[in-house]
Design a protein around this motif. Structure first.
Motif, short mmCIF file in Angstrom:
data_model
loop_
_atom_site.label_atom_id
_atom_site.label_comp_id
_atom_site.label_asym_id
_atom_site.label_seq_id
_atom_site.Cartn_x
_atom_site.Cartn_y
_atom_site.Cartn_z
N ASN A 1 -67.31 -47.52 1.26
CA ASN A 1 -67.26 -48.26 2.48
C ASN A 1 -67.81 -47.34 3.63
OD1 ASN A 1 -66.29 -50.72 1.69
ND2 ASN A 1 -64.38 -49.61 1.45
N PHE A 2 -68.12 -45.89 3.05
CA PHE A 2 -68.72 -45.10 4.01
C PHE A 2 -69.85 -44.28 3.91
CE2 PHE A 2 -63.94 -45.01 4.71
CZ PHE A 2 -63.88 -44.92 6.18
N TYR B 1 -69.32 -38.81 7.58
CA TYR B 1 -68.30 -38.51 8.03
C TYR B 1 -68.55 -37.36 9.21
CZ TYR B 1 -65.51 -40.57 4.30
OH TYR B 1 -64.91 -41.16 3.32
N GLY C 1 -74.45 -46.95 8.32
CA GLY C 1 -73.12 -47.60 7.57
C GLY C 1 -72.00 -47.04 8.33
N LYS C 2 -70.90 -47.01 7.94
CA LYS C 2 -69.67 -46.66 8.40
C LYS C 2 -69.47 -45.26 8.57
CE LYS C 2 -64.88 -47.96 8.55
NZ LYS C 2 -63.65 -48.56 7.71
N VAL C 3 -68.89 -44.57 9.64
CA VAL C 3 -68.83 -43.28 9.70
C VAL C 3 -67.25 -42.94 9.89
CG1 VAL C 3 -69.15 -41.01 11.09
CG2 VAL C 3 -71.02 -42.92 11.06
N GLY C 4 -66.85 -42.19 9.14
CA GLY C 4 -65.48 -41.79 9.15
C GLY C 4 -65.29 -40.29 9.94
N GLU C 5 -63.94 -39.93 9.95
CA GLU C 5 -63.78 -38.83 10.51
C GLU C 5 -63.08 -37.76 9.60
OE1 GLU C 5 -62.10 -38.97 14.37
OE2 GLU C 5 -63.66 -40.18 15.24
N ARG D 1 -67.85 -46.61 21.40
CA ARG D 1 -66.98 -46.16 20.63
C ARG D 1 -67.45 -44.67 19.77
NH1 ARG D 1 -64.44 -50.59 16.95
NH2 ARG D 1 -63.16 -48.54 16.29
N ASP D 2 -68.90 -44.95 19.56
CA ASP D 2 -69.68 -43.61 18.90
C ASP D 2 -69.98 -42.66 19.90
OD1 ASP D 2 -71.31 -43.05 16.41
OD2 ASP D 2 -72.53 -42.61 18.01
#
Length: 279
Positions: free
Chosen positions: A103-104, A107, A152-156, A206-207
């Motif tokens: 899903n990520f 990061y 795609g999705k970026v996590g932290e 948000r980004d």
């Protein structure tokens, strides 16, 4: 495991420490801009895979590094020679690789800039950076002060990356930012960046990088930018809380902004003069 990508140009002073901080990786790549010092021999001596390319601009050069390297692992940690991977970060990115959550795509992490042995916790303008990526889903944009776009999705990540931008002295920092300011001025005059920035996006997106792009585009339209930047750093970000190093750094950033202002004005005056001569 994690692959590591380090970009270099005459980094014989800083590269050994950077390589030591990622010695846990079995796949380290050094992408070099034809260094004239011992950078390449140091990298090869430490077992890194070395490739070279003539530098043109930051975005295309970093994209070439991502595209040309043959990474062994799906995740790549992006670093510069004056950065150090902390033990906590090494452990965290390796856990990410073990889970390999589909899903990520990338990061982001907090980079800690140091000056005079002090973490510029308040004075640092841009602390958040995307540094762990799936290379095929990452692409750099903007020729200078480049931005990494992720499909795609970026996590932290919780663990930090340490950065020593003054490791070669203030003179080197000024020379480097002399080049940066020239490139920024050229980009402004050529109409680069975002032609119609949004205040709402600059404040609420948000980004972080999207906010930063719109903030920079709006900022470049404002008068008195060097003073505004100094006031922002001192009173909004609280650079004075970092003590003497924070105050000095705020002045250096104001000087950098003034260099951009002067060079932009010079380029526009030169263009106007050329236009007048041709007419």
């Amino acid at each position: 495991m994690i692959s590591v990508l380090i970009l270099t140009r005459n980094e014989e002073q800083d590269l050994p420490g950077c390589l030591a901080s990622v010695s846990w990786s079995d796949d380290v790549h050094v992408f070099d801009s034809f260094s004239t010092d011992a950078t390449v021999s140091i990298a090869e001596g430490q077992g890194a895979t070395v490739a070279q390319r003539v530098f043109d601009n930051y975005a295309s050069h970093r994209n070439a590094a991502l595209n040309q390297a043959r990474f062994r692992h799906p995740w790549v940690l992006l670093m510069d020679a004056d950065e150090r991977c902390t033990l906590a970060l090494a452990e965290e990115v390796q856990r990410i690789s073990e889970v390999n959550d589909p899903n990520f795509a990338a990061y982001r992490l907090r980079r800690r800039d140091y000056f005079q042995n002090t973490w510029l916790r308040h004075a640092q303008i841009s602390p958040w950076y995307i540094r762990l990526v799936r290379p095929k889903l990452a692409r750099y944009m903007r020729e200078i002060n480049e931005v990494l776009e992720i499909a795609g999705k970026v996590g932290e990540l919780r663990a930090p990356l340490d950065h020593y931008p003054f490791s070669k002295g203030i003179g080197h920092w000024l020379r480097k930012h002399d080049v940066y300011s020239t490139m920024e001025a050229q980009l402004i005059v050529q109409g680069g960046g975002i032609p119609q920035p949004s205040l709402r996006t600059a404040l609420t997106a948000r980004d972080f990088h999207e906010r930063r792009l719109h903030q920079k585009a709006i900022f470049y339209r404002m008068p008195g930018r060097p003073l505004l930047k100094w006031l922002y750093m001192i009173f909004v970000r609280g650079a004075f809380l970092d003590g003497r190093p924070g105050l000095i750094y705020a002045r250096l950033q104001a000087i950098y902004e003034y260099m951009i202002v002067l060079k932009t004005r010079e380029l526009r005056e030169h263009a106007a003069l050329e236009g007048h001569i041709r007419s």
